[in-house]
Design a protein around this motif. Structure first.
Motif, PDB file in Angstrom:
ATOM      1  N   VAL A 272       0.865  -1.169   0.000  1.00  0.00           N
ATOM      2  CA  VAL A 272       0.000   0.000   0.000  1.00  0.00           C
ATOM      3  C   VAL A 272       0.909   1.229   0.000  1.00  0.00           C
ATOM      4  N   CYS A 273       0.554   2.234  -0.796  1.00  0.00           N
ATOM      5  CA  CYS A 273       1.386   3.438  -0.924  1.00  0.00           C
ATOM      6  C   CYS A 273       0.548   4.684  -0.691  1.00  0.00           C
ATOM      7  N   TRP A 274       1.160   5.714  -0.121  1.00  0.00           N
ATOM      8  CA  TRP A 274       0.495   7.002   0.006  1.00  0.00           C
ATOM      9  C   TRP A 274       1.545   8.099   0.024  1.00  0.00           C
ATOM     10  N   GLY A 275       1.077   9.325  -0.249  1.00  0.00           N
ATOM     11  CA  GLY A 275       1.983  10.468  -0.303  1.00  0.00           C
ATOM     12  C   GLY A 275       2.297  10.874  -1.732  1.00  0.00           C
ATOM     13  N   ASP A 276       3.398  11.588  -1.916  1.00  0.00           N
ATOM     14  CA  ASP A 276       3.802  12.112  -3.217  1.00  0.00           C
ATOM     15  C   ASP A 276       4.083  10.982  -4.203  1.00  0.00           C
ATOM     16  N   ASN A 277       3.553  11.135  -5.427  1.00  0.00           N
ATOM     17  CA  ASN A 277       3.750  10.123  -6.464  1.00  0.00           C
ATOM     18  C   ASN A 277       4.282  10.753  -7.750  1.00  0.00           C
ATOM     19  N   ASP A 278       5.001  11.867  -7.641  1.00  0.00           N
ATOM     20  CA  ASP A 278       5.497  12.566  -8.833  1.00  0.00           C
ATOM     21  C   ASP A 278       6.365  11.689  -9.723  1.00  0.00           C
ATOM     22  N   TYR A 279       7.091  10.745  -9.154  1.00  0.00           N
ATOM     23  CA  TYR A 279       7.979   9.870  -9.924  1.00  0.00           C
ATOM     24  C   TYR A 279       7.460   8.436 -10.001  1.00  0.00           C
ATOM     25  N   GLY A 280       6.216   8.230  -9.585  1.00  0.00           N
ATOM     26  CA  GLY A 280       5.661   6.883  -9.587  1.00  0.00           C
ATOM     27  C   GLY A 280       6.095   6.062  -8.390  1.00  0.00           C
ATOM     28  N   GLN A 281       6.619   6.716  -7.354  1.00  0.00           N
ATOM     29  CA  GLN A 281       7.129   6.012  -6.177  1.00  0.00           C
ATOM     30  C   GLN A 281       6.032   5.549  -5.220  1.00  0.00           C
ATOM     31  N   ALA A 282       4.836   6.083  -5.357  1.00  0.00           N
ATOM     32  CA  ALA A 282       3.741   5.722  -4.445  1.00  0.00           C
ATOM     33  C   ALA A 282       2.423   5.626  -5.208  1.00  0.00           C
TER      34      ALA A 282
END
Length: 104
Positions: free
Chosen positions: A49-59
């Motif tokens: 599960v991911c949350w937060g900034d996803n500008d680079y596809g990291q989350a």
């Protein structure tokens, strides 16, 4: 971030990108990892599960499916160890830190 015995995540600190929601994150998690502006949690079924900034596809908001046993987060990339020993990588790879094909 901190993982409680009941599997929920407690968060505090900077939340400008939604990486540390003050109310925490409900779920049944077995591991957590914090990047610069994103966070990850591993479920018992091996999904992330991911949350937060996803500008680079990291989350990715939809999370990451897989049979993972461990996770780690860099500043703008994320890594997960598969049960078979291979490593999945996603996010910023400007310096080769997160090869899209992973690491065997």
């Amino acid at each position: 971030l901190a993982l409680r015995p009941d599997g929920t995540v407690v968060c505090w600190g900077d939340n400008d990108y939604g990486q540390a929601p003050p109310a925490g994150v409900d779920g049944d998690f077995v591991a957590i990892a914090a990047g610069l502006y994103h966070s990850l949690a591993l479920r018992p079924d091996g999904t992330v599960v991911c949350w937060g900034d996803n500008d680079y596809g990291q989350a990715p908001p939809a999370g990451v499916d897989g049979d993972f046993v461990a996770i780690a987060a860099g500043s703008s990339h994320s890594l997960a160890l598969r049960r078979d020993g291979n490593i999945a990588c996603w996010g910023d790879n400007a310096h080769g830190q997160a090869p899209p094909d992973g690491v065997e």
